[in-house]
Design an enzyme around this catalytic site. Structure first.
Site, PDB file in Angstrom:
ATOM      1  N   ASP A 222       0.885  -1.159   0.000  1.00  0.00           N
ATOM      2  CA  ASP A 222       0.000   0.000   0.000  1.00  0.00           C
ATOM      3  C   ASP A 222       0.927   1.213   0.000  1.00  0.00           C
ATOM      4  O   ASP A 222       2.106   1.117   0.343  1.00  0.00           O
ATOM      5  CB  ASP A 222      -0.955  -0.007   1.202  1.00  0.00           C
TER       6      ASP A 222
HETATM    7  C1  BGC Z   1      -4.925   3.262  -0.122  1.00  0.00           C
HETATM    8  C2  BGC Z   1      -4.996   2.264  -1.248  1.00  0.00           C
HETATM    9  C3  BGC Z   1      -4.815   2.981  -2.558  1.00  0.00           C
HETATM   10  C4  BGC Z   1      -3.482   3.721  -2.522  1.00  0.00           C
HETATM   11  C5  BGC Z   1      -3.181   4.485  -3.783  1.00  0.00           C
HETATM   12  C6  BGC Z   1      -3.678   4.119  -0.189  1.00  0.00           C
HETATM   13  O1  BGC Z   1      -3.729   5.145   0.737  1.00  0.00           O
HETATM   14  O2  BGC Z   1      -4.996   2.605   1.106  1.00  0.00           O
HETATM   15  O3  BGC Z   1      -6.214   1.588  -1.228  1.00  0.00           O
HETATM   16  O4  BGC Z   1      -4.872   2.072  -3.601  1.00  0.00           O
HETATM   17  O5  BGC Z   1      -3.506   4.653  -1.465  1.00  0.00           O
HETATM   18  O6  BGC Z   1      -4.019   5.572  -3.921  1.00  0.00           O
END
Ligand code: BGC
Length: 729
Positions: free
Chosen positions: A261
């Site tokens: 993530d």
């Molecule tokens: C989120 C993810 C997301 C990523 C990219 C993160 O903060 O938890 O679900 O895909 O950001 O935007």
């Protein structure tokens, strides 16, 4: 005369056998290709592939024609383009898309075929936008109604989520776009998500929190998986030996890419050794202050290269990561056969509308409040900010820039040509800053006065409220702080009811809320976040053009303490900021309500229709079963009302005498079936006996207990029309 062809069982086995040979041959060719590419790559090039070069891309190897990998959020549509180095939007003019309904709504359809159409459509849009990886779907289990991100997930039941995630993933990947299933695992709250350590029993882990991820890999063949932010048993999920190396890659045989993530990686050695393949979003924003490209400072960049060069990490480790990444590329951007994609076409709008109308849940309908007839002389007062508010904006990374968005008010006005529609905001959401919601700049009293004035004169009041999808209100990065509706909606509803009792409520939320006014309203619709065509879909159901068939994918507790995670106090939710303990164990959602006999306000699987159904003649094909056998449940669904409709037959299974703690019953099968008014349809549901096993912590494996079981057949977890006993020998 037309000759009939029969496929004999032998021929079927032959086809399966031949296709497995062909597939094995294909796999071998792919792996040989990867070998030959790997042999051409320098250590530096392999390392470079393992980390970002921008917010949403990783570098290719230009000298060899190996392309960059481009990703986008997910999961409800393809997110607008983001700047290279920071979270700002790039303001492109060609990135407006179709916004599909939130995944809670998809889950409410109980319709795997629709999940497939959803996956295909969103995958086509991703492909058209030249994305190789779609960051979604999310399948974290709904544990508490306060989790700010529940709307992006598929509810509280692992079986339901598994049945829907598989076709979604397959649909996306048919386009040569990888689905990146997220957030693996146990990211069940937003509060302290970047550091909270989750402690959960093996049983709850395997039975509740992992099955949908497992299904996405084993049945769905997912090509990518996103590690969660939080820790599990002391180790960050983005580099977690047990979750990634043991369970995902070894036990489930996942051959795809584990993507962190954004900012979820924390340590070079652990990231290298404990299963992470691609690091994204670490210390972002700008190229940094040093002479080095900022991305070179990522854990899996220069520091990783150093460890490899010093021999502290074996080259086989980076080879495995590069192999997985190349495999993903051969499936996506290096697959010259992938289709070209489509965007904003009528078929996608149709799918979005279908998912929305099938997912909307009718929860109360006193004196047939719904459907509301469109007739001359009728005045409908539509009250509430959510009647006009955009619900594709906000919510965090899943927010979208749709080409158009039809608000509930617009949809209703479009549909109701004869009745008079009047609107008042009634309440206004305030802006939220860190940890608090500020009062709205509007004057609350005058909004209320205006609403009451129109309510007084109207024949029908339709209150369209809920949450705002901004910080602390169904939004990533923070949990809700209160179970009740925000912005004075409860008081407002009471004041409106004092002047007009003919009131129905449409809740636009991705979560359960407290409803102290429930007894006093006539109708209630759970309206979710419905995407581009929200207004049309709501009008379809409100007017009766579509007969509702959605079923709740999670329980609505009466009060917060009735929810299992909250029952056990702060250490259970939200934890002490360092650790949290899932003390309710396997008794999540309806498993808790059922087993502890705590009545929910609305139960898992519950949802009404404008017609009535009767379930009859349900029986099992046998009385006793053994390991590996299929249990076939068959019966009849009759539409005894005056309109066509669809019903979801649900089969739960329970075992009263067991050597381990058990939920009273658990969903093990369901089928949505369309039945014309006055007619009956046969329905058949099969369950594999093996799927009744529990995770036995003593032997660290699944264990199928012998003895007596009960099948509960009904149309909601709290409306069982038939119980049938059977035995496993
Ligand atoms: C989120 C993810 C997301 C990523 C990219 C993160 O903060 O938890 O679900 O895909 O950001 O935007």
């Amino acid at each position: 005369m037309i000759k009939q062809f029969y496929i004999t069982p032998f021929f079927l086995v032959f086809i399966v056998f031949m296709s497995s040979i062909v597939n094995a041959q294909k796999d071998r060719i792919v792996e040989e290709k990867i070998d030959s590419i790997l042999s051409l790559l320098t250590l530096e090039e392999k390392v470079a592939m393992c980390h970002a070069q921008s917010k949403f891309s990783t570098p290719g190897v230009p000298r060899l024609g190996i392309p960059e990998v481009w990703m986008s959020d997910g999961p409800h549509g393809v997110r607008a383009e983001i700047n290279w180095d920071n979270w700002g939007y790039a303001e492109w003019s060609n990135d407006s898309i179709t916004a599909f309904p939130a995944l809670t709504c998809l889950a409410s359809t109980f319709n795997p075929d629709l999940a497939k159409s959803y996956g295909i459509s969103v995958g086509e849009e991703a492909r058209y936008r030249k994305k190789d990886v779609l960051l979604g779907p999310g399948v974290n289990i709904y544990r508490t109604p306060l989790n700010g991100r529940n709307f992006e997930y598929m509810g509280e039941d692992p079986y339901l989520a598994s049945k829907l995630v598989v076709p979604y993933v397959k649909g996306v990947q048919e386009n040569g776009v990888a689905a990146c299933v997220k957030h693996f695992a146990l990211n069940n709250q937003e509060l302290w998500r970047d550091h909270i350590n989750v402690e959960v029993s093996d049983r709850a882990l395997y039975e509740i929190y992992l099955p949908a991820f497992k299904a996405s890999v084993i049945e769905g063949g997912a090509w990518a998986m996103m590690g969660a932010y939080n820790k599990f048993r002391g180790q960050y999920c983005c580099h977690n030996e047990l979750l990634l190396n043991k369970i995902l890659k070894t036990d489930w045989g996942f051959d795809g890419v584990v993507i962190s993530d954004w900012g979820g990686a924390h340590n070079t050695y652990e990231a290298a050794m404990f299963g992470l393949d691609m690091e994204m979003g670490t210390g972002t924003d700008g190229l940094g202050t040093t002479t080095l490209n900022h991305y070179e400072h990522y854990y899996l960049a220069s520091p990783f290269l150093k460890l490899l060069k010093k021999g502290e990490v074996d080259e086989a480790i980076v080879n495995d990561k590069a192999r997985r990444i190349l495999r993903l590329m051969l499936r996506t951007n290096m697959n010259s056969n992938r289709p070209l994609g489509k965007m904003n076409n009528v078929e996608h709008h149709h799918v979005a509308r279908k998912v929305a109308t099938e997912g909307i849940v009718l929860l109360k309908n006193k004196e047939n409040f719904f459907p509301i007839e469109d007739r001359e002389g009728l005045t409908i007062a539509v009250i509430g900010e959510n009647a006009k508010r955009s619900m594709t904006a906000g919510g965090g990374s899943s927010e979208l820039k749709p080409q158009f968005e039809i608000s509930p008010l617009e949809g209703i006005k479009k549909r109701y040509k004869n009745a008079q529609i009047v609107h008042a905001m009634g309440f206004a959401s305030g802006p939220s800053v860190y940890d608090q919601i500020l009062p709205s700049p509007y004057d609350a009293d005058s909004l209320k006065v205006e609403a009451i004035e129109i309510a007084k004169k109207a024949d029908v009041v339709l209150f369209i409220g809920g949450l705002s999808k901004s910080h602390l209100q169904d939004c990533e990065g923070a949990d809700r702080k209160q179970f009740e509706l925000p912005f004075g909606q409860d008081d407002l509803l009471n004041d409106i009811m004092a002047v007009n009792k003919n009131i129905g409520v449409v809740l636009i939320t991705g979560n359960a809320v407290e409803m102290p006014w429930l007894d006093k309203i006539n109708g209630l619709i759970q309206g979710w976040y419905l995407g581009s065509i929200a207004g049309d879909a709501l009008a379809d159901v409100i007017s009766g053009d579509v007969n509702p068939s959605g079923k709740l994918p999670f329980s609505f507790p009466i009060k917060l303490k009735d929810n299992a995670a909250h029952y056990f106090g702060e250490l259970s939710y939200p934890g002490d900021s360092i650790n949290q303990f899932y003390k309710e164990d396997i008794l999540v959602g309806y498993r808790w309500h059922d087993t502890k006999k705590i009545k929910p306000l609305f139960a898992f699987g519950e949802g009404m229709s404008y017609t009535s159904f009767e379930l009859s003649d349900f029986k099992l094909n046998k009385k006793t079963y053994t390991k590996g056998e299929q249990i076939t449940i068959s019966g009849t669904v009759s539409n005894t009302g005056i309109v066509d409709g669809a019903e979801v037959v649900q089969v739960y299974v329970g075992k009263s005498k067991s050597k381990v703690k058990r939920a009273l019953k658990e969903l093990k099968g369901f089928k949505k079936i369309v039945v014309k008014r006055g007619l009956s349809e046969p329905v058949q549901i099969t369950i594999n006996v093996n799927d009744l096993a529990f995770y036995d912590e003593a032997i660290k494996d699944w264990n199928l207990e012998k003895g007596n079981y009960t099948a509960y057949i009904g149309n909601a977890s709290n409306n069982i029309s038939k119980k049938i006993k059977f035995e496993i020998k």
